[in-house]
Design an enzyme around this catalytic site. Structure first.
Site, mmCIF file in Angstrom:
data_model
loop_
_atom_site.group_PDB
_atom_site.id
_atom_site.type_symbol
_atom_site.label_atom_id
_atom_site.label_comp_id
_atom_site.label_asym_id
_atom_site.label_seq_id
_atom_site.Cartn_x
_atom_site.Cartn_y
_atom_site.Cartn_z
ATOM 1 N N HIS A 137 -3.242 0.749 8.071
ATOM 2 C CA HIS A 137 -3.871 0.377 7.269
ATOM 3 C C HIS A 137 -5.244 -0.248 7.252
ATOM 4 O O HIS A 137 -5.504 -0.648 6.437
ATOM 5 C CB HIS A 137 -4.700 1.189 6.492
ATOM 6 C CG HIS A 137 -3.321 2.275 5.967
ATOM 7 N ND1 HIS A 137 -1.904 2.891 5.044
ATOM 8 C CD2 HIS A 137 -3.641 4.084 6.678
ATOM 9 C CE1 HIS A 137 -1.503 3.875 5.061
ATOM 10 N NE2 HIS A 137 -2.325 4.861 6.282
ATOM 11 N N HIS A 160 0.959 -1.440 0.095
ATOM 12 C CA HIS A 160 -0.284 -0.049 0.085
ATOM 13 C C HIS A 160 0.947 1.297 0.409
ATOM 14 O O HIS A 160 1.472 1.476 -0.916
ATOM 15 C CB HIS A 160 -1.095 0.342 1.667
ATOM 16 C CG HIS A 160 -1.192 1.130 0.846
ATOM 17 N ND1 HIS A 160 -2.538 1.605 2.338
ATOM 18 C CD2 HIS A 160 -2.231 2.234 0.367
ATOM 19 C CE1 HIS A 160 -3.056 3.194 2.249
ATOM 20 N NE2 HIS A 160 -2.631 3.570 1.172
HETATM 21 S S1 FES Z 1 0.724 0.793 4.238
HETATM 22 FE FE1 FES Z 1 0.222 -1.369 4.621
HETATM 23 S S2 FES Z 1 -2.032 -0.670 4.511
HETATM 24 FE FE2 FES Z 1 -1.176 1.174 4.279
#
Ligand code: FES
Length: 366
Positions: free
Chosen positions: A310, A290
């Protein structure tokens, strides 16, 4: 009982006999040396201008340091900070502080110094009060002497104006674009004679495949970060900031599970990942796809890996597939093998870039 004899009535009688405390008024005004001595006033004016001038010098030094100091060549000069970091931080901090000190000095020594009384009033000011406020502001502007003191005004304008430049030049740090630097990691630098060993992060010991039990999860790094010569790598490639870069890209998690739980998926070239695990041991990038948080929250019974940032959730039994959350791509998997001594090694580099997406990801051939 007569109500006039109640304690309440006694208090009322006592209250009516108390005289209000007279308004003590304002203390006698103390004149400052700069109010009564033209030489002191001139001296204070020069001091304020000097502070603004020193701020401008610091800003210029910031710009010089920014363009002349190489962040890669000045690593770890003091307490782990590079010369570039120290110079930029100190000069920009001083530039801002000196403007603040100059303004305070100006207000204390030269701006109008008379006591004001402001009566309480309803929350919303009347139109008349608003007009008076604007008038007072204009008076304050006039009393600050900014119109009469061109030396202070110009030095302040120069210092504040220059301070905008660092904000603009640091935009340069958004570039240059990484090119193909993010497409590979040091895991791919192993050779047939010296395949890249997987070592425990922090203690740098190699890992025997037979040492891991089902459910174990280990944070790992490539041995080349500690023993570059063994893999024919120049030690300069894994020093200073370059070491941090390589470490960030190569961070790995090993997990052992029941081999029957593994569902081998397809590699980027379409081949099967059937041989990418060793006795149920699988290896994945530790960097979330992500926005790049390091992950290692493992749910032992399901083999799910949760990112704390997140809550993206990846299935380590199924090619790192995304089960939940904002991550757009599976966790990259590292193909594993064992060397002649039974230690776990990387069979090759990852077959896709690790970490978050980036603009050029699809524009470069590996
Ligand atoms: S950095 Fe892992 S879910 Fe956002």
């Amino acid at each position: 009982m007569d109500h006039r004899d109640t304690p309440g009535s006694e208090l009322e009688k006592a209250d009516s006999s108390i005289e209000p405390i007279p308004d003590p008024g304002l203390p006698e005004h103390q004149w400052r040396p700069t109010d009564v001595d033209a030489a002191a006033e001139k001296r204070a004016e020069r001091q304020v201008a000097s502070l603004f001038g020193a701020s401008a010098v610091c800003t210029v030094l910031f710009l010089v340091g920014y363009f002349t100091l190489d962040i890669d060549d000045n690593w770890s000069v003091v307490a782990g900070f590079g010369a570039s970091t120290i110079v930029l931080g100190v000069t920009l901090g001083l530039a801002m502080m000196l403007i603040g000190v100059g303004v305070i000095h100006w207000a204390r020594k030269l701006m109008a110094d008379h006591e004001m009384v402001e009566m309480r009033h309803p929350a919303r000011s009347s139109d008349e009060d608003r007009e008076q406020t604007i008038e007072a502001l204009n008076d304050g502007l006039e009393e600050s002497g900014i119109g009469r003191r061109p030396l202070i005004r110009n030095s302040l304008l120069g210092a504040v104006g220059l301070l905008g430049l660092p904000a603009i030049v640091v935009l340069r740090d958004l570039g240059p674009l990484p090119g193909d630097k993010l497409l590979s990691t040091i895991w791919g630098r192993g050779t047939a004679d010296a395949p890249m060993r997987i070592v425990r992060d922090g203690i740098w010991t190699p890992i025997l495949a037979s040492d891991l039990e089902i459910g174990d999860l280990v944070n790992c790094q490539p041995d080349a970060l500690k023993n570059p010569e063994r893999y024919g790598i120049d030690p300069a490639e894994v020093e200073g900031i370059e070491l941090q870069t390589q470490k960030a890209k190569a961070s790995l998690i090993l997990l052992r599970m029941d081999p029957r739980d593994i569902k081998p998926g397809k590699a980027a070239d379409g081949s099967s990942r059937e041989n990418w695990s060793v006795n149920g041991i699988v290896a994945y990038s530790k960097i979330c796809t992500h926005v790049g948080c390091p992950i290692s929250l493992n749910e032992r019974t399901t083999h799910h890996l949760l990112c704390p940032c997140h809550q993206s959730t990846f299935d380590l039994a199924d090619s790192g597939k995304v089960l939940f959350g904002p991550a757009g791509r599976p966790l990259p998997q590292l193909p594993l093998a064992v060397d002649d001594e039974g230690y776990l090694v990387a069979a090759s580099d990852f077959d896709e870039p690790v970490g978050p997406s980036f603009w050029e990801r699809d524009y470069y051939e590996r």
